[in-house]
Design a protein around this motif. Structure first.
Motif, PDB file in Angstrom:
ATOM      1  N   ARG A 163       9.198 -62.071  -7.074  1.00 13.99           N
ATOM      2  CA  ARG A 163      10.332 -62.246  -8.081  1.00 13.99           C
ATOM      3  C   ARG A 163      10.386 -60.997  -9.057  1.00 13.99           C
ATOM      4  N   GLY A 164       9.032 -60.859  -9.623  1.00  9.88           N
ATOM      5  CA  GLY A 164       8.978 -59.600 -10.552  1.00  9.88           C
ATOM      6  C   GLY A 164       9.587 -58.206 -10.126  1.00  9.88           C
ATOM      7  N   TRP A 184      10.982 -51.637 -12.014  1.00 10.95           N
ATOM      8  CA  TRP A 184       9.769 -50.238 -11.593  1.00 10.95           C
ATOM      9  C   TRP A 184       9.924 -49.517 -12.679  1.00 10.95           C
ATOM     10  N   GLU A 185      10.572 -49.654 -13.786  1.00  3.99           N
ATOM     11  CA  GLU A 185      10.508 -48.842 -14.790  1.00  3.99           C
ATOM     12  C   GLU A 185       9.344 -49.304 -15.734  1.00  3.99           C
ATOM     13  N   GLY A 186       9.011 -50.527 -15.773  1.00  2.00           N
ATOM     14  CA  GLY A 186       7.907 -51.363 -16.266  1.00  2.00           C
ATOM     15  C   GLY A 186       6.897 -50.644 -15.524  1.00  2.00           C
ATOM     16  N   ILE A 187       6.823 -50.735 -14.295  1.00  4.97           N
ATOM     17  CA  ILE A 187       5.681 -50.547 -13.453  1.00  4.97           C
ATOM     18  C   ILE A 187       5.085 -48.982 -13.547  1.00  4.97           C
ATOM     19  N   VAL A 211       2.916 -58.634 -14.568  1.00  2.00           N
ATOM     20  CA  VAL A 211       3.543 -58.557 -15.775  1.00  2.00           C
ATOM     21  C   VAL A 211       4.229 -57.588 -16.132  1.00  2.00           C
ATOM     22  N   PHE A 212       4.069 -56.361 -15.878  1.00  4.91           N
ATOM     23  CA  PHE A 212       4.974 -55.104 -16.233  1.00  4.91           C
ATOM     24  C   PHE A 212       6.287 -55.029 -15.460  1.00  4.91           C
ATOM     25  N   SER A 213       6.382 -55.566 -14.174  1.00  8.19           N
ATOM     26  CA  SER A 213       7.547 -55.650 -13.550  1.00  8.19           C
ATOM     27  C   SER A 213       8.596 -56.607 -14.586  1.00  8.19           C
ATOM     28  N   VAL A 214       8.100 -57.507 -15.095  1.00  2.00           N
ATOM     29  CA  VAL A 214       8.650 -58.538 -16.149  1.00  2.00           C
ATOM     30  C   VAL A 214       9.280 -57.867 -17.196  1.00  2.00           C
ATOM     31  N   GLN A 218       9.864 -65.653 -23.194  1.00  5.60           N
ATOM     32  CA  GLN A 218      11.144 -64.808 -23.364  1.00  5.60           C
ATOM     33  C   GLN A 218      11.598 -64.345 -22.168  1.00  5.60           C
ATOM     34  N   ALA A 219      10.840 -63.663 -21.047  1.00  6.89           N
ATOM     35  CA  ALA A 219      11.508 -63.443 -20.100  1.00  6.89           C
ATOM     36  C   ALA A 219      12.140 -64.335 -19.118  1.00  6.89           C
TER      37      ALA A 219
END
Length: 581
Positions: free
Chosen positions: A236-237, A244-247, A317-320, A349-350
């Motif tokens: 899902r993430g 992908w910016e989070g990853i 975590v970081f994808s979210v 929150q996410a």
């Protein structure tokens, strides 16, 4: 004596203490013990904070030179002695039994982490509401300085966040915790949280009340279910906009951070916590293995599983978090937090921003429930094991083991009611910061290597492992036990003390008496090692050199060797009887 008869005799004699029914149960329980909330909320944040992909360099080197060798050392000690982390030292170096007593004190502080499980359970209950309460600002606990998370936009967010708090933050601080002004203001017990705490202790009791016979079966569910949820959340993430910016933010390598000693210290600290080493847990869990179990191979697979889970959790975590940053129009660094803030503010929150938020919220908190359940019941189980090994005739008698477990669970439920008060978060943070810290882990790791690598002898340890597994270890393990681990532990301990800073929560500064209590908690485990050694030296007759020689010699053979000797004697007696007949 036939092999079948010999196995039956072994099972009868092992009945009082018990053994894992099979290899899978051991793997499941240990995996559940070492894979916990730290993999979800601590490793991803540390990776981002300390150089992204570059953090994997010190982490990987310390896994090879510190984590795996110490994990193997402890698992072999438990398997060889068939004893918990207190009495096992009689088989190696009785002078060092204070290590086990200190680790028992550390386990008592670890019990406090059950409050996290209670928080998660409360969030899970609220996840079934038709409207997630942390997604709106129309609740009784909301203030005028709060805004709905879903209503934030790119232009207003930068200014709004300086004057307001999010709905998730207010739900966490004002509804779940109902935070008071400080630790001096205990306030009343939050009875919904106390009920969740009671449920958690009941689950813990029925997971371990029959010893390894029950905990091994429970682990089949608690150790595997989180991976199902982790996989669902990962898929899902990765499909969310901005993921992908989070990853990229998570793994972008900042090689300049490798020159910072703090990065290396953080990597070593994470290995101690996530591998559950230097705290006695691995020793006690491995003591239920059969003596010929291949602990050498198990060590590599379990350590690899732990590292892979931590790394995978970072993607989840970081994808979210990347999705949140995209949704709010801010940088990923604005939504990155560690610890409770990540689990109880950022991620809820996410989920409130996603379609079908209740489903994703339930998935996330179910995963956390199972991650915390098996870690906690393993912690209580190893404590029960080690205390029972001290008094086997009293605590392992029929019916008494269940009563002892019940008394321990009931006593600590009553003690932990303080964590369900309005000052509970302040009390918990003191226990977390001082109770089982780097100080304790580094000291215990140093003492273990000195006792086993030097006093007992690294070569003898290697011979014991070869005797059990049939495999000869690489010379690297001996080098790690005698030099690398003691050196890293000693240096890390000194750097931790020189860089120490007082605990604070947001802008709240604790009273001075809290810091004195905190250091008393830290020293209460560490000082057990020299105090035990001093008392034993005083009680043992003879000159100083004679006392030291006696206390550095094993006082008894391992249980499985005594069984083998007993079997040989029984075989001789049986042959004599047959010849007489």
């Amino acid at each position: 004596m036939t092999r079948e008869r010999r196995n039956t005799e072994n099972q009868r004699r092992d009945g009082d203490r018990g053994q894992w029914a099979n290899k899978t149960e051991y793997i499941m329980v240990v995996a559940g013990s070492v894979v916990g909330l730290g993999n979800v909320w601590r490793f991803p944040y540390l990776c981002y904070k300390n150089g992204g992909g570059a953090f994997l360099v010190p982490y990987g080197l310390l896994v090879i030179s510190y984590g795996i060798p110490l994990f193997l050392l402890e698992s072999s000690v438990g398997q060889y002695t068939q004893q918990g982390f207190i009495t096992c030292w009689r088989n190696f170096c009785p002078l060092a039994q204070g290590i086990g007593i200190g680790q028992a004190v550390m386990k008592l502080y670890d019990f406090a982490y059950i409050i996290i499980q209670a928080w998660v359970l409360l969030f899970l209950v609220f996840s079934f509401k038709s409207q997630l309460p942390w997604a709106t600002c129309e609740n009784t606990w909301n203030t005028d300085h709060q805004i709905s998370d879903s209503s934030q936009n790119a232009t207003a967010n930068q200014t709004a966040l300086t004057k307001t708090t999010s709905a998730a933050t207010e739900f966490w601080e004002r509804r779940v915790l109902s935070m008071s002004g400080g630790i001096e203001e205990i306030g009343s017990v939050r009875w919904d949280l106390a009920l969740c705490l009671l449920v958690c202790w009941v689950i813990c009791y029925f997971s371990i009340w029959k010893g390894v016979r029950s905990s091994g079966k429970v682990a089949y569910v608690t150790a595997t279910f989180p991976y199902t949820m982790l996989l669902i959340l990962l898929i899902r993430g990765l499909t969310l906009p901005g993921a992908w910016e989070g990853i990229h933010f998570y793994l972008y390598p900042d090689l300049s951070r490798l020159a910072d000693i703090e990065v290396w210290m953080e990597a070593g600290s994470q290995i101690c916590f996530s591998y559950s080493i230097a705290s006695g847990g691995i020793i006690a869990l491995s003591s239920y293995n059969r003596p010929n179990n291949n602990c050498y191979r198990d060590c590599f697979w379990l350590c690899l599983l732990n590292c892979a889970t931590s790394f995978l959790a970072g993607f989840v975590v970081f994808s979210v978090l990347g999705f949140m940053a995209h949704k709010q129009g801010v940088g990923v660094e604005s939504v990155v937090e560690s610890g409770p803030g990540l689990v109880f503010i950022a991620y809820p929150q996410a989920t409130a921003m996603m379609p079908f938020p209740q489903f994703w919220s339930v998935c996330f908190f179910l995963m956390l429930i199972f991650l915390s359940v098996d870690s906690h019941f393993a912690t209580v189980e190893v404590f029960i094991t080690s205390i029972s090994d001290l008094f086997p005739k009293v605590l392992r008698a029929a019916g008494r083991s269940e009563i002892f477990v019940l008394l321990v669970c009931l006593l600590f439920f009553l003690i932990h009611l303080t964590l369900a008060t309005e000052a509970g978060i302040y009390i918990f943070q003191v226990s977390d910061y001082y109770g089982c810290t780097r100080t304790s882990h580094y000291c215990m790791a140093l003492c273990e290597c000195l006792a086993l690598g030097w006093t007992f002898g690294a070569d003898r340890v290697i011979n014991n492992i070869q005797e059990m597994t049939g495999q000869r270890l690489f010379a690297l393990f001996k080098l790690c036990w005698k030099y690398i681990i003691p050196l890293v532990s000693a240096v890390s301990f000194v750097l931790y003390l020189t860089g120490y800073s007082h605990l604070k929560i947001n802008d709240y500064i604790y009273p001075d008496w809290v810091y004195r209590v905190g250091w008393t908690m830290s020293l209460s485990s560490v000082l057990m090692v020299p105090l035990w050694a001093a008392v034993q030296m005083w009680l043992t007759p003879g000159t100083f050199r004679q006392r030291l020689h006696v206390l550095c010699q094993p006082v008894e053979d391992p249980a499985w060797k005594r069984r083998e000797m007993g079997e040989e004697m029984m075989t001789v007696e049986l042959r004599k009887t047959e010849e007489t007949a």
